[in-house]
Design an enzyme around this catalytic site. Structure first.
Site, PDB file in Angstrom:
ATOM      1  N   ALA A  41     120.694 -55.728  24.107  1.00 35.26           N
ATOM      2  CA  ALA A  41     120.294 -56.468  25.245  1.00 35.26           C
ATOM      3  C   ALA A  41     119.810 -56.011  26.604  1.00 35.26           C
ATOM      4  O   ALA A  41     119.936 -55.949  27.598  1.00 35.26           O
ATOM      5  CB  ALA A  41     121.477 -57.507  25.571  1.00 35.26           C
ATOM      6  N   CYS A  42     118.937 -54.934  26.006  1.00 30.38           N
ATOM      7  CA  CYS A  42     118.286 -53.970  27.087  1.00 30.38           C
ATOM      8  C   CYS A  42     116.727 -54.287  27.110  1.00 30.38           C
ATOM      9  O   CYS A  42     116.133 -54.884  26.205  1.00 30.38           O
ATOM     10  CB  CYS A  42     118.425 -52.847  26.555  1.00 30.38           C
ATOM     11  SG  CYS A  42     117.649 -51.228  27.366  1.00 30.38           S
ATOM     12  N   GLY A  43     116.177 -53.970  28.174  1.00 28.06           N
ATOM     13  CA  GLY A  43     114.758 -53.976  28.463  1.00 28.06           C
ATOM     14  C   GLY A  43     114.070 -53.315  27.336  1.00 28.06           C
ATOM     15  O   GLY A  43     112.826 -53.441  26.928  1.00 28.06           O
ATOM     16  N   THR A  45     115.238 -53.055  24.170  1.00 27.31           N
ATOM     17  CA  THR A  45     115.659 -53.377  22.669  1.00 27.31           C
ATOM     18  C   THR A  45     114.387 -53.690  21.747  1.00 27.31           C
ATOM     19  O   THR A  45     114.383 -53.451  20.637  1.00 27.31           O
ATOM     20  CB  THR A  45     116.524 -54.660  22.787  1.00 27.31           C
ATOM     21  OG1 THR A  45     117.686 -54.309  23.955  1.00 27.31           O
ATOM     22  CG2 THR A  45     116.699 -55.127  21.862  1.00 27.31           C
TER      23      THR A  45
END
Length: 175
Positions: A41-43, A45
Site C-alpha cells: 500500500a505504498c506509492g 507499489t
C-alpha cells in the site's frame, strides 16, 4: 534466519519464503540477485509490475528477483504473509520469489539486510534502508553491485542487470 559465521557473500544467508519454507541463498550461487523490500500500500507499489517484467525478461538468463515485504515504513504492508502473496499475485501477477515479511532496519533487521547496508551504504554513507522499494543488485560473486533508491524504477536497472548477467561465473575453490 541468519548466516554462517564469517559471512562474505549473499549466498551465505538463509531466509524464509512467504510460505515459511527455508530458502538458502546458496542455491542461487553464481546468479545475480535483485533484493527489494516491498509494500502493498505504498506509492511505489506499482513497481511490482516492473519487477515482474525484470523477472520475466531476465529470469531465464539467471536473474533471481527476491521480494521482502516490510511494514516498517508508514505501516504500508500490515497484512499476513498469505494476504501479501495473494495481493501480489492477484494485482500484479507476481511470479518472482516473495519472502516472509521482515524488518529491514533497526535492532530487529534481518541479517541479510544488515549485511546489505554494510556492503553498500546509501546516500552520504547512510546504512539504513530509508523506504519501501529500496533495491540491491547482487552480482554473480555474491557482492552488492549497486543500491537503488525507491524512486528508481525497475526498468532503469536493465543495463546494470545485463552487465551482471554478462559477468563470468566465479569459480568456486574446493575447501
Amino acid at each position: 534466519m541468519g548466516a554462517a559465521p564469517g559471512t562474505t557473500t549473499a549466498y551465505d544467508f538463509e531466509v524464509r519464503g512467504i510460505d515459511g519454507s527455508t530458502v538458502p541463498l546458496a542455491q542461487f550461487r553464481g546468479r545475480p540477485l535483485l533484493v527489494v523490500n516491498t509494500a502493498s500500500a505504498c506509492g511505489f507499489t506499482p513497481q511490482f509490475a516492473g519487477l515482474e517484467e525484470l523477472h520475466r525478461t531476465y529470469g531465464g538468463q539467471g536473474l533471481v528477483v527476491l521480494g521482502f515485504p516490510c511494514n516498517q515504513f508508514g505501516a504500508q504492508d500490515p497484512g499476513s504473509n498469505a494476504e501479501i502473496q495473494g495481493f501480489c499475485s492477484r494485482n500484479y501477477g507476481v511470479g518472482f520469489a516473495m519472502m516472509e515479511k521482515i524488518d529491514v532496519r533497526g535492532e530487529h533487521a534481518a541479517p541479510l539486510y544488515r549485511w546489505l547496508v554494510d556492503e553498500k551504504p546509501g546516500f552520504l554513507g547512510t546504512k539504513a534502508v530509508k523506504w519501501n522499494f529500496t533495491k540491491f543488485l547482487i552480482g554473480r560473486d555474491g557482492h552488492v553491485v549497486r543500491r537503488y533508491a525507491p524512486f528508481d524504477k525497475p526498468a532503469q536497472l536493465a543495463a546494470d542487470i545485463e552487465a551482471a548477467l554478462a559477468a563470468p561465473i566465479p569459480r568456486v575453490e574446493p575447501a
